[in-house]
Design a protein around this motif. Structure first.
Motif, PDB file in Angstrom:
ATOM      1  N   HIS A 145       0.816  -1.216   0.000  1.00 10.44           N
ATOM      2  CA  HIS A 145       0.000   0.000   0.000  1.00 10.44           C
ATOM      3  C   HIS A 145       0.851   1.268   0.000  1.00 10.44           C
ATOM      4  O   HIS A 145       0.357   2.340   0.324  1.00 10.44           O
ATOM      5  CB  HIS A 145      -0.943   0.005   1.205  1.00 10.44           C
ATOM      6  N   GLY A 146       2.143   1.143  -0.314  1.00 14.00           N
ATOM      7  CA  GLY A 146       3.002   2.312  -0.440  1.00 14.00           C
ATOM      8  C   GLY A 146       3.772   2.710   0.799  1.00 14.00           C
ATOM      9  O   GLY A 146       4.561   3.657   0.749  1.00 14.00           O
ATOM     10  N   LEU A 147       3.585   2.013   1.912  1.00 15.92           N
ATOM     11  CA  LEU A 147       4.292   2.402   3.132  1.00 15.92           C
ATOM     12  C   LEU A 147       5.794   2.165   3.013  1.00 15.92           C
ATOM     13  O   LEU A 147       6.598   3.011   3.427  1.00 15.92           O
ATOM     14  CB  LEU A 147       3.727   1.674   4.355  1.00 15.92           C
ATOM     15  N   GLY A 148       6.203   1.037   2.457  1.00 12.80           N
ATOM     16  CA  GLY A 148       7.637   0.769   2.281  1.00 12.80           C
ATOM     17  C   GLY A 148       8.286   1.848   1.422  1.00 12.80           C
ATOM     18  O   GLY A 148       9.346   2.382   1.773  1.00 12.80           O
ATOM     19  N   ARG A 149       7.640   2.191   0.324  1.00 14.89           N
ATOM     20  CA  ARG A 149       8.140   3.263  -0.545  1.00 14.89           C
ATOM     21  C   ARG A 149       8.172   4.583   0.238  1.00 14.89           C
ATOM     22  O   ARG A 149       9.123   5.357   0.127  1.00 14.89           O
ATOM     23  CB  ARG A 149       7.265   3.393  -1.786  1.00 14.89           C
ATOM     24  N   GLY A 150       7.144   4.821   1.045  1.00 16.68           N
ATOM     25  CA  GLY A 150       7.104   6.043   1.850  1.00 16.68           C
ATOM     26  C   GLY A 150       8.264   6.114   2.828  1.00 16.68           C
ATOM     27  O   GLY A 150       8.883   7.171   2.985  1.00 16.68           O
TER      28      GLY A 150
END
Length: 151
Positions: A91-96
């Motif tokens: 859900h994009g948390l790692g990228r965040g």
């Protein structure tokens, strides 16, 4: 699709147990690849990590759902550990967290960053490559990567 909201903040000693639980959940998914051996992030004393290194957590509500440990040395900034709880992955948390780490390094004047991931984590290598990281070496257990972060 289920969406998640989180915010990233500096970890405090009070976060150590929640961070340990988050890291344990994140790395437990890889246990079958290691024939029962514990991965190093599963054995870390997170209270000591928070005291010794810059550590941030991602939280959703009052739950710790991700963590980031950075190491700043004279000539390099390194992502020592970044992990996201399994139910928050995709859900994009790692990228965040990775983008956040890069911005912190840039603010501190670093021009590039490094990280190492396990050779069995081929998905991570692929994800990091898509995020602009370049493989710079490998040994029996690790893949070493770097990224230019200066503007």
């Amino acid at each position: 699709m289920k969406t998640h909201n989180w915010n990233i903040r500096k970890a405090t000693i009070d976060d150590a147990e929640g961070l340990r639980n988050c890291m344990f959940m994140a790395y437990s998914e890889y246990q079958d690849r290691f024939k029962g051996l514990q991965l190093p992030p599963m054995e870390v004393d997170y209270e000591e990590e928070i005291k010794s290194y810059p550590v941030w957590i991602a939280e959703s509500g009052k739950e710790i759902v991700g963590g980031l440990v950075l190491v700043f040395e004279q000539s390099s900034a390194t992502i020592a550990n970044v992990a996201v709880r399994p139910d928050f992955q995709g859900h994009g948390l790692g990228r965040g967290l990775m983008t956040f780490a890069e911005s912190v390094a840039r603010e501190k004047g670093y021009q590039k960053m490094g990280l190492a991931t396990h050779v069995l984590f081929s998905k991570n290598v692929s994800v990091y490559s898509r995020m602009g990281w370049t493989e710079v070496g490998r040994d029996d257990t690790r893949v070493y990567m770097e990224k230019q972060v200066s503007k």
